[in-house]
Motif scaffolding. Structure first.
Motif, PDB file in Angstrom:
ATOM      1  N   HIS A  16      42.685  34.282  35.479  1.00  0.00           N
ATOM      2  CA  HIS A  16      41.331  34.399  36.013  1.00  0.00           C
ATOM      3  C   HIS A  16      40.789  35.789  35.712  1.00  0.00           C
ATOM      4  O   HIS A  16      41.480  36.785  35.905  1.00  0.00           O
ATOM      5  N   ASP A  17      39.543  35.845  35.233  1.00  0.00           N
ATOM      6  CA  ASP A  17      38.850  37.114  34.988  1.00  0.00           C
ATOM      7  C   ASP A  17      37.631  37.189  35.888  1.00  0.00           C
ATOM      8  O   ASP A  17      36.934  36.183  36.081  1.00  0.00           O
ATOM      9  N   ASN A  18      37.359  38.375  36.407  1.00  0.00           N
ATOM     10  CA  ASN A  18      36.194  38.598  37.251  1.00  0.00           C
ATOM     11  C   ASN A  18      35.494  39.856  36.764  1.00  0.00           C
ATOM     12  O   ASN A  18      36.147  40.870  36.524  1.00  0.00           O
ATOM     13  N   ARG A  19      34.178  39.794  36.621  1.00  0.00           N
ATOM     14  CA  ARG A  19      33.408  40.945  36.139  1.00  0.00           C
ATOM     15  C   ARG A  19      32.100  41.022  36.901  1.00  0.00           C
ATOM     16  O   ARG A  19      31.398  40.035  37.052  1.00  0.00           O
ATOM     17  N   ASN A  20      31.775  42.232  37.364  1.00  0.00           N
ATOM     18  CA  ASN A  20      30.505  42.501  38.014  1.00  0.00           C
ATOM     19  C   ASN A  20      29.511  42.883  36.922  1.00  0.00           C
ATOM     20  O   ASN A  20      29.664  43.915  36.268  1.00  0.00           O
ATOM     21  N   GLU A  21      28.481  42.077  36.718  1.00  0.00           N
ATOM     22  CA  GLU A  21      27.521  42.322  35.640  1.00  0.00           C
ATOM     23  C   GLU A  21      26.723  43.600  35.840  1.00  0.00           C
ATOM     24  O   GLU A  21      26.183  44.158  34.889  1.00  0.00           O
ATOM     25  N   ASP A  22      26.655  44.098  37.075  1.00  0.00           N
ATOM     26  CA  ASP A  22      25.891  45.313  37.374  1.00  0.00           C
ATOM     27  C   ASP A  22      26.722  46.587  37.259  1.00  0.00           C
ATOM     28  O   ASP A  22      26.190  47.689  37.382  1.00  0.00           O
ATOM     29  N   ASP A  23      28.027  46.467  37.054  1.00  0.00           N
ATOM     30  CA  ASP A  23      28.913  47.641  36.990  1.00  0.00           C
ATOM     31  C   ASP A  23      30.010  47.352  35.973  1.00  0.00           C
ATOM     32  O   ASP A  23      30.938  46.600  36.237  1.00  0.00           O
ATOM     33  N   ASP A  26      33.710  47.491  37.056  1.00  0.00           N
ATOM     34  CA  ASP A  26      34.144  46.651  38.180  1.00  0.00           C
ATOM     35  C   ASP A  26      34.548  45.287  37.611  1.00  0.00           C
ATOM     36  O   ASP A  26      33.745  44.365  37.499  1.00  0.00           O
ATOM     37  N   TYR A  27      35.793  45.201  37.214  1.00  0.00           N
ATOM     38  CA  TYR A  27      36.333  43.960  36.636  1.00  0.00           C
ATOM     39  C   TYR A  27      37.824  43.895  36.927  1.00  0.00           C
ATOM     40  O   TYR A  27      38.453  44.900  37.247  1.00  0.00           O
ATOM     41  N   TYR A  28      38.378  42.702  36.823  1.00  0.00           N
ATOM     42  CA  TYR A  28      39.832  42.555  36.849  1.00  0.00           C
ATOM     43  C   TYR A  28      40.234  41.261  36.169  1.00  0.00           C
ATOM     44  O   TYR A  28      39.469  40.307  36.113  1.00  0.00           O
ATOM     45  N   SER A  29      41.433  41.281  35.633  1.00  0.00           N
ATOM     46  CA  SER A  29      42.060  40.111  35.028  1.00  0.00           C
ATOM     47  C   SER A  29      43.373  39.890  35.767  1.00  0.00           C
ATOM     48  O   SER A  29      44.232  40.778  35.785  1.00  0.00           O
ATOM     49  N   ILE A  30      43.504  38.724  36.378  1.00  0.00           N
ATOM     50  CA  ILE A  30      44.704  38.409  37.140  1.00  0.00           C
ATOM     51  C   ILE A  30      45.303  37.103  36.635  1.00  0.00           C
ATOM     52  O   ILE A  30      44.634  36.330  35.951  1.00  0.00           O
ATOM     53  N   ALA A  31      46.552  36.883  36.980  1.00  0.00           N
ATOM     54  CA  ALA A  31      47.239  35.667  36.549  1.00  0.00           C
ATOM     55  C   ALA A  31      48.170  35.188  37.654  1.00  0.00           C
ATOM     56  O   ALA A  31      48.711  35.988  38.413  1.00  0.00           O
ATOM     57  N   LEU A  32      48.317  33.892  37.714  1.00  0.00           N
ATOM     58  CA  LEU A  32      49.251  33.261  38.637  1.00  0.00           C
ATOM     59  C   LEU A  32      50.494  32.878  37.843  1.00  0.00           C
ATOM     60  O   LEU A  32      50.397  32.241  36.797  1.00  0.00           O
ATOM     61  N   MET A  49      38.106  50.838  37.206  1.00  0.00           N
ATOM     62  CA  MET A  49      38.226  51.835  38.279  1.00  0.00           C
ATOM     63  C   MET A  49      37.459  51.442  39.538  1.00  0.00           C
ATOM     64  O   MET A  49      37.833  51.835  40.637  1.00  0.00           O
ATOM     65  N   ASN A  50      36.385  50.690  39.422  1.00  0.00           N
ATOM     66  CA  ASN A  50      35.579  50.315  40.584  1.00  0.00           C
ATOM     67  C   ASN A  50      35.962  48.955  41.164  1.00  0.00           C
ATOM     68  O   ASN A  50      35.281  48.446  42.048  1.00  0.00           O
ATOM     69  N   SER A  51      37.021  48.377  40.688  1.00  0.00           N
ATOM     70  CA  SER A  51      37.457  47.069  41.206  1.00  0.00           C
ATOM     71  C   SER A  51      38.318  47.264  42.448  1.00  0.00           C
ATOM     72  O   SER A  51      38.698  48.390  42.792  1.00  0.00           O
ATOM     73  N   VAL A  52      38.652  46.170  43.092  1.00  0.00           N
ATOM     74  CA  VAL A  52      39.518  46.227  44.272  1.00  0.00           C
ATOM     75  C   VAL A  52      40.913  46.746  43.921  1.00  0.00           C
ATOM     76  O   VAL A  52      41.646  47.173  44.807  1.00  0.00           O
ATOM     77  N   PHE A  53      41.275  46.746  42.626  1.00  0.00           N
ATOM     78  CA  PHE A  53      42.584  47.228  42.193  1.00  0.00           C
ATOM     79  C   PHE A  53      42.541  48.673  41.689  1.00  0.00           C
ATOM     80  O   PHE A  53      43.556  49.219  41.271  1.00  0.00           O
TER      81      PHE A  53
END
Length: 76
Positions: A16-23, A26-32, A49-53
């Motif tokens: 799963h990838d998550n990206r904030n279009e405004d920053d 602010d993104y992360y790539s995670i895997a199960l 750097m601005n992500s929850v991780f």
């Protein structure tokens, strides 16, 4: 056992990838993953750097209880 050793005996289940279009930082790539003993864990492959991780990458974030697997994408 290091995170890398654990990955070597585990099977990728989903990514799963998550990206904030405004920053752009602010993104992360995670895997199960499913470990060879059947337990599941969430792995952080990359993050901004601005992500929850906080820019961390290449680590096991959380071992998941069976009831948590269905919502493994929810972080923060």
């Amino acid at each position: 056992m290091s995170d890398q050793d654990i990955l070597e005996v585990s099977e990728l289940v989903e990514e799963h990838d998550n990206r904030n279009e405004d920053d752009e930082d602010d993104y992360y790539s995670i895997a199960l993953y499913r470990h060879s003993d059947g337990r599941m864990f969430r792995y952080v492959a990359a993050s901004g750097m601005n992500s929850v991780f906080g820019g961390a990458q290449g680590f096991i974030d959380q071992w998941l209880a069976e009831r948590e697997v269905a919502s493994w994408i929810v972080v923060g």
